[in-house]
Design a protein around this motif. Structure first.
Motif, short mmCIF file in Angstrom:
data_model
loop_
_atom_site.label_atom_id
_atom_site.label_comp_id
_atom_site.label_asym_id
_atom_site.label_seq_id
_atom_site.Cartn_x
_atom_site.Cartn_y
_atom_site.Cartn_z
N LEU A 141 34.00 42.68 32.79
CA LEU A 141 34.78 43.58 33.65
C LEU A 141 34.44 43.40 35.13
CD1 LEU A 141 34.88 46.87 31.60
CD2 LEU A 141 36.79 45.40 32.21
N ALA A 142 33.17 43.17 35.44
CA ALA A 142 32.78 42.96 36.84
C ALA A 142 33.36 41.65 37.37
CB ALA A 142 31.26 42.97 36.96
N LEU A 143 33.35 40.61 36.56
CA LEU A 143 33.93 39.33 36.99
C LEU A 143 35.45 39.43 37.14
CD1 LEU A 143 31.82 36.76 34.98
CD2 LEU A 143 31.83 37.12 37.44
N LEU A 144 36.10 40.17 36.25
CA LEU A 144 37.54 40.37 36.39
C LEU A 144 37.87 41.16 37.66
CD1 LEU A 144 38.69 41.09 32.73
CD2 LEU A 144 39.19 39.09 34.12
N ALA A 145 36.99 42.09 38.02
CA ALA A 145 37.19 42.83 39.27
C ALA A 145 37.11 41.89 40.46
CB ALA A 145 36.15 43.94 39.40
N ALA A 146 36.20 40.92 40.40
CA ALA A 146 36.08 39.96 41.50
C ALA A 146 37.26 39.00 41.53
CB ALA A 146 34.78 39.19 41.36
N VAL A 147 37.71 38.56 40.37
CA VAL A 147 38.82 37.59 40.32
C VAL A 147 40.11 38.21 40.83
CG1 VAL A 147 40.29 36.30 38.73
CG2 VAL A 147 37.82 36.19 38.48
N PHE A 148 40.44 39.41 40.36
CA PHE A 148 41.71 40.02 40.71
C PHE A 148 41.63 40.95 41.92
CE2 PHE A 148 42.31 39.21 36.08
CZ PHE A 148 43.26 38.22 36.23
N ALA A 149 40.44 41.08 42.51
CA ALA A 149 40.23 41.93 43.69
C ALA A 149 40.69 43.36 43.43
CB ALA A 149 40.91 41.34 44.92
N THR A 179 35.11 33.60 33.20
CA THR A 179 35.24 34.93 32.60
C THR A 179 35.89 34.85 31.23
OG1 THR A 179 35.47 35.87 34.81
CG2 THR A 179 36.15 37.24 32.98
N GLU A 180 36.92 34.03 31.12
CA GLU A 180 37.57 33.87 29.82
C GLU A 180 36.65 33.23 28.79
OE1 GLU A 180 41.00 31.63 30.91
OE2 GLU A 180 42.08 33.38 31.63
N LEU A 181 35.79 32.32 29.23
CA LEU A 181 34.85 31.69 28.30
C LEU A 181 33.79 32.67 27.80
CD1 LEU A 181 34.36 28.15 29.88
CD2 LEU A 181 35.61 28.75 27.82
N LEU A 182 33.56 33.75 28.53
CA LEU A 182 32.59 34.75 28.07
C LEU A 182 33.10 35.55 26.87
CD1 LEU A 182 31.10 36.21 31.36
CD2 LEU A 182 29.92 34.92 29.60
N PHE A 183 34.39 35.44 26.56
CA PHE A 183 34.91 36.13 25.39
C PHE A 183 34.42 35.47 24.09
CE2 PHE A 183 37.97 37.89 28.41
CZ PHE A 183 37.92 39.22 28.02
#
Length: 86
Positions: A48-56, A11-15
């Motif tokens: 945002l969708a990946l961050l939702a998955a990472v942080f639940a 997710t961070e690499l997508l920035f």
């Protein structure tokens, strides 16, 4: 010590492509700006969708869904503006 989370790293690499697309959206001609706008909306939604998955956190996923739905309308408004004044 925390465990390595590959999904967070991805997710961070997508920035990186997100920053490139935002630069193109600011500096390019009208057609490339529109394409960059669409890609930035897609990347922002994906991040945002990946961050939702990472942080639940389901709130992040709802924000990603709202952003994706608003991106369609924003693209139509931007295209109408570009057609009318340029």
């Amino acid at each position: 010590m925390t465990h390595f989370n590959g999904l967070l790293l991805g997710t961070e690499l997508l920035f990186i492509p997100f920053a490139i697309v935002v630069y193109v959206a600011v500096t390019a001609d009208a057609t490339r700006r529109f394409i960059a706008l669409q890609m930035a909306c897609m990347l922002g939604t994906l991040i945002l969708a990946l961050l939702a998955a990472v942080f639940a956190q389901p709130q992040f996923f709802e924000l990603a869904l709202a952003g994706a739905l608003l991106a369609v309308g924003g693209a139509f408004v931007y295209a109408h503006f570009m057609e009318r004044w340029f």
